[in-house]
Design a protein around this motif. Structure first.
Motif, PDB file in Angstrom:
ATOM      1  N   GLY A 106       0.814  -1.208   0.000  1.00 43.93           N
ATOM      2  CA  GLY A 106       0.000   0.000   0.000  1.00 43.93           C
ATOM      3  C   GLY A 106       0.845   1.254   0.000  1.00 43.93           C
ATOM      4  O   GLY A 106       1.878   1.310   0.666  1.00 43.93           O
ATOM      5  N   ASP A 157      -1.762  -7.878  -4.022  1.00 42.36           N
ATOM      6  CA  ASP A 157      -2.940  -7.008  -3.866  1.00 42.36           C
ATOM      7  C   ASP A 157      -2.465  -5.604  -3.492  1.00 42.36           C
ATOM      8  O   ASP A 157      -2.571  -5.185  -2.344  1.00 42.36           O
ATOM      9  CB  ASP A 157      -3.862  -7.580  -2.783  1.00 42.36           C
ATOM     10  CG  ASP A 157      -5.132  -6.772  -2.598  1.00 42.36           C
ATOM     11  OD1 ASP A 157      -5.496  -6.030  -3.533  1.00 42.36           O
ATOM     12  OD2 ASP A 157      -5.750  -6.886  -1.528  1.00 42.36           O
ATOM     13  N   ARG A 168      -2.149  -1.399  -3.468  1.00 41.59           N
ATOM     14  CA  ARG A 168      -3.068  -0.262  -3.418  1.00 41.59           C
ATOM     15  C   ARG A 168      -2.293   1.051  -3.475  1.00 41.59           C
ATOM     16  O   ARG A 168      -1.268   1.204  -2.805  1.00 41.59           O
ATOM     17  CB  ARG A 168      -3.884  -0.263  -2.125  1.00 41.59           C
ATOM     18  CG  ARG A 168      -4.604  -1.542  -1.825  1.00 41.59           C
ATOM     19  CD  ARG A 168      -5.697  -1.831  -2.862  1.00 41.59           C
ATOM     20  NE  ARG A 168      -6.189  -3.187  -2.695  1.00 41.59           N
ATOM     21  CZ  ARG A 168      -7.081  -3.549  -1.777  1.00 41.59           C
ATOM     22  NH1 ARG A 168      -7.573  -2.643  -0.952  1.00 41.59           N
ATOM     23  NH2 ARG A 168      -7.472  -4.798  -1.695  1.00 41.59           N
ATOM     24  N   LEU A 211      -3.391   5.055  -2.817  1.00 37.36           N
ATOM     25  CA  LEU A 211      -4.474   5.924  -2.388  1.00 37.36           C
ATOM     26  C   LEU A 211      -3.962   7.359  -2.296  1.00 37.36           C
ATOM     27  O   LEU A 211      -3.024   7.648  -1.561  1.00 37.36           O
ATOM     28  CB  LEU A 211      -5.009   5.474  -1.028  1.00 37.36           C
ATOM     29  CG  LEU A 211      -6.210   6.254  -0.486  1.00 37.36           C
ATOM     30  CD1 LEU A 211      -7.439   6.041  -1.377  1.00 37.36           C
ATOM     31  CD2 LEU A 211      -6.513   5.843   0.957  1.00 37.36           C
ATOM     32  N   SER A 257      -5.030   4.261 -12.806  1.00 34.36           N
ATOM     33  CA  SER A 257      -5.995   3.158 -12.709  1.00 34.36           C
ATOM     34  C   SER A 257      -6.229   2.504 -14.066  1.00 34.36           C
ATOM     35  O   SER A 257      -6.459   1.292 -14.150  1.00 34.36           O
ATOM     36  CB  SER A 257      -7.315   3.660 -12.119  1.00 34.36           C
ATOM     37  OG  SER A 257      -8.017   4.470 -13.042  1.00 34.36           O
ATOM     38  N   LYS A 293      -4.478  -1.445  -7.433  1.00 33.56           N
ATOM     39  CA  LYS A 293      -5.689  -0.640  -7.523  1.00 33.56           C
ATOM     40  C   LYS A 293      -5.365   0.795  -7.084  1.00 33.56           C
ATOM     41  O   LYS A 293      -4.651   0.998  -6.107  1.00 33.56           O
ATOM     42  CB  LYS A 293      -6.794  -1.207  -6.624  1.00 33.56           C
ATOM     43  CG  LYS A 293      -7.127  -2.672  -6.902  1.00 33.56           C
ATOM     44  CD  LYS A 293      -7.731  -2.859  -8.281  1.00 33.56           C
ATOM     45  CE  LYS A 293      -8.325  -4.244  -8.466  1.00 33.56           C
ATOM     46  NZ  LYS A 293      -7.317  -5.322  -8.377  1.00 33.56           N
ATOM     47  N   THR A 294      -5.919   1.781  -7.801  1.00 33.65           N
ATOM     48  CA  THR A 294      -5.613   3.182  -7.545  1.00 33.65           C
ATOM     49  C   THR A 294      -6.900   3.981  -7.379  1.00 33.65           C
ATOM     50  O   THR A 294      -7.789   3.919  -8.234  1.00 33.65           O
ATOM     51  CB  THR A 294      -4.801   3.787  -8.703  1.00 33.65           C
ATOM     52  OG1 THR A 294      -3.640   2.980  -8.937  1.00 33.65           O
ATOM     53  CG2 THR A 294      -4.360   5.196  -8.380  1.00 33.65           C
ATOM     54  N   ASN A 295      -6.994   4.738  -6.274  1.00 30.23           N
ATOM     55  CA  ASN A 295      -8.184   5.539  -6.003  1.00 30.23           C
ATOM     56  C   ASN A 295      -7.799   6.854  -5.330  1.00 30.23           C
ATOM     57  O   ASN A 295      -6.687   6.994  -4.798  1.00 30.23           O
ATOM     58  CB  ASN A 295      -9.143   4.783  -5.069  1.00 30.23           C
ATOM     59  CG  ASN A 295      -9.617   3.470  -5.652  1.00 30.23           C
ATOM     60  OD1 ASN A 295     -10.436   3.441  -6.556  1.00 30.23           O
ATOM     61  ND2 ASN A 295      -9.089   2.361  -5.136  1.00 30.23           N
ATOM     62  N   MET A 352      -7.200  -0.448   2.707  1.00 29.30           N
ATOM     63  CA  MET A 352      -5.980  -1.241   2.526  1.00 29.30           C
ATOM     64  C   MET A 352      -6.231  -2.739   2.702  1.00 29.30           C
ATOM     65  O   MET A 352      -5.314  -3.545   2.546  1.00 29.30           O
ATOM     66  CB  MET A 352      -4.909  -0.785   3.529  1.00 29.30           C
ATOM     67  CG  MET A 352      -4.360   0.617   3.286  1.00 29.30           C
ATOM     68  SD  MET A 352      -3.422   0.779   1.722  1.00 29.30           S
ATOM     69  CE  MET A 352      -4.501   1.943   0.830  1.00 29.30           C
ATOM     70  N   SER A 370     -11.786  -4.179   0.124  1.00 30.41           N
ATOM     71  CA  SER A 370     -11.969  -3.079  -0.832  1.00 30.41           C
ATOM     72  C   SER A 370     -11.334  -3.384  -2.193  1.00 30.41           C
ATOM     73  O   SER A 370     -11.194  -2.487  -3.027  1.00 30.41           O
ATOM     74  CB  SER A 370     -11.377  -1.786  -0.262  1.00 30.41           C
ATOM     75  OG  SER A 370      -9.969  -1.894  -0.141  1.00 30.41           O
ATOM     76  N   LYS A 371     -10.975  -4.628  -2.407  1.00 26.37           N
ATOM     77  CA  LYS A 371     -10.256  -5.001  -3.633  1.00 26.37           C
ATOM     78  C   LYS A 371     -10.983  -4.623  -4.925  1.00 26.37           C
ATOM     79  O   LYS A 371     -10.329  -4.275  -5.920  1.00 26.37           O
ATOM     80  CB  LYS A 371      -9.968  -6.506  -3.611  1.00 26.37           C
ATOM     81  CG  LYS A 371      -8.935  -6.946  -4.637  1.00 26.37           C
ATOM     82  CD  LYS A 371      -8.516  -8.387  -4.388  1.00 26.37           C
ATOM     83  CE  LYS A 371      -7.415  -8.802  -5.352  1.00 26.37           C
ATOM     84  NZ  LYS A 371      -6.935 -10.181  -5.086  1.00 26.37           N
ATOM     85  N   ASN A 410     -11.419   0.491  -7.934  1.00 29.03           N
ATOM     86  CA  ASN A 410     -10.306   0.938  -8.766  1.00 29.03           C
ATOM     87  C   ASN A 410     -10.761   2.100  -9.640  1.00 29.03           C
ATOM     88  O   ASN A 410     -11.835   2.048 -10.251  1.00 29.03           O
ATOM     89  CB  ASN A 410      -9.796  -0.192  -9.665  1.00 29.03           C
ATOM     90  CG  ASN A 410      -8.531   0.196 -10.402  1.00 29.03           C
ATOM     91  OD1 ASN A 410      -7.612   0.778  -9.821  1.00 29.03           O
ATOM     92  ND2 ASN A 410      -8.458  -0.127 -11.686  1.00 29.03           N
TER      93      ASN A 410
END
Length: 249
Positions: free
Chosen positions: A99, A148, A150, A152, A184, A193-195, A233, A237-238, A241
């Motif tokens: 993360g 997995d 992340r 953020l 993303s 995954k990008t948010n 994280m 929440s996978k 994206n």
């Protein structure tokens, strides 16, 4: 998309996960560091002030949570070489990164674009946009080692709906929204995954600077909002994206 702040943290749910938090030494960064460590994550605390990093480190350890790692770095003056060294340090120590939370930022000043101080503009953009870009670029190889991963980016409502006089800060958050969405799309075939996340009203010094006449007691504390970061994280929440997320107040 709204994200609840009432997420029940389960001890050990982030065990084995490595999360880097910028601006981890105070405010929301401090609160999320404590909750991530409580959930079992190995938190890399990045910030420019070693003293306040050590204070938060002591809080985490005294609470009996997972011992974090201190990484002093001034994002305003950091060079590509500093970020390359960070990548090497992360891979040498953990072999991966799960993360990356871009929390650090500065507010700049409130004034019309026409009158905006050039040096302050450059400084705000360096910390709020250029540093997250360079940090992300250098750490994508480490994030690719995660099953997995992340990313953020902490954003703001003024980065989604333009508001007069927010100057470099507002423009920087629009840039962050664009950077996150681009990533993303580019990383959609990877495990990353990008948010973005707008935390809304929050009782921090930055908020006080932006709204000096506001009664701070009416704003949620960083500690009350931080459980949502553990959720973002976690494996729960996978599916998220490319989203513009907002915390429920």
């Amino acid at each position: 998309m709204k994200i609840s702040t009432n997420y029940p943290i389960t001890q050990g749910e982030l065990e084995g996960r490595v999360v880097l938090v910028t601006g981890a030494n105070r405010g929301f960064g401090r609160a999320m560091t404590l909750d991530l460590a409580k959930a079992g994550a190995s938190v890399i605390m990045l910030g420019r002030d070693l003293g306040s990093l050590e204070t938060t480190y002591d809080e985490v350890v005294d609470a009996g949570f997972k011992e974090p790692i201190l990484y002093p770095l001034d994002l305003e003056g950091a060079t590509p070489e500093h970020y390359q060294q960070l990548q090497a340090d992360v891979l040498d120590s953990f072999g991966k990164l799960d993360g990356l939370i871009h929390n650090a930022g500065i507010i700049g000043t409130m004034m019309p674009i026409e009158q905006y101080d050039l040096k302050l503009w450059y400084s705000t953009m360096q910390i709020n946009v250029n540093a997250p870009f360079m940090l992300t670029q250098c750490l994508i190889p480490a994030l690719n080692k995660s099953a997995d991963g992340r990313i953020l980016f902490l954003s703001s409502s003024v980065g989604r709906d333009a508001r007069a006089y927010w100057g470099a800060y507002g423009v920087s958050k629009f840039a962050i929204e664009g950077l996150s969405k681009t990533l993303s799309e580019e990383l959609e075939k990877t495990n990353i995954k990008t948010n973005t996340l707008d935390p809304g009203r929050i009782r921090t010094k930055m908020r006080q600077i932006a709204y000096p006449a506001e009664n701070v007691e009416n704003n949620p504390t960083p500690e009350s909002l931080a459980p949502a970061i553990v959720y973002l994280m976690s494996e729960k929440s996978k599916p998220l994206n490319g989203e513009q997320l907002t915390l429920e107040s």
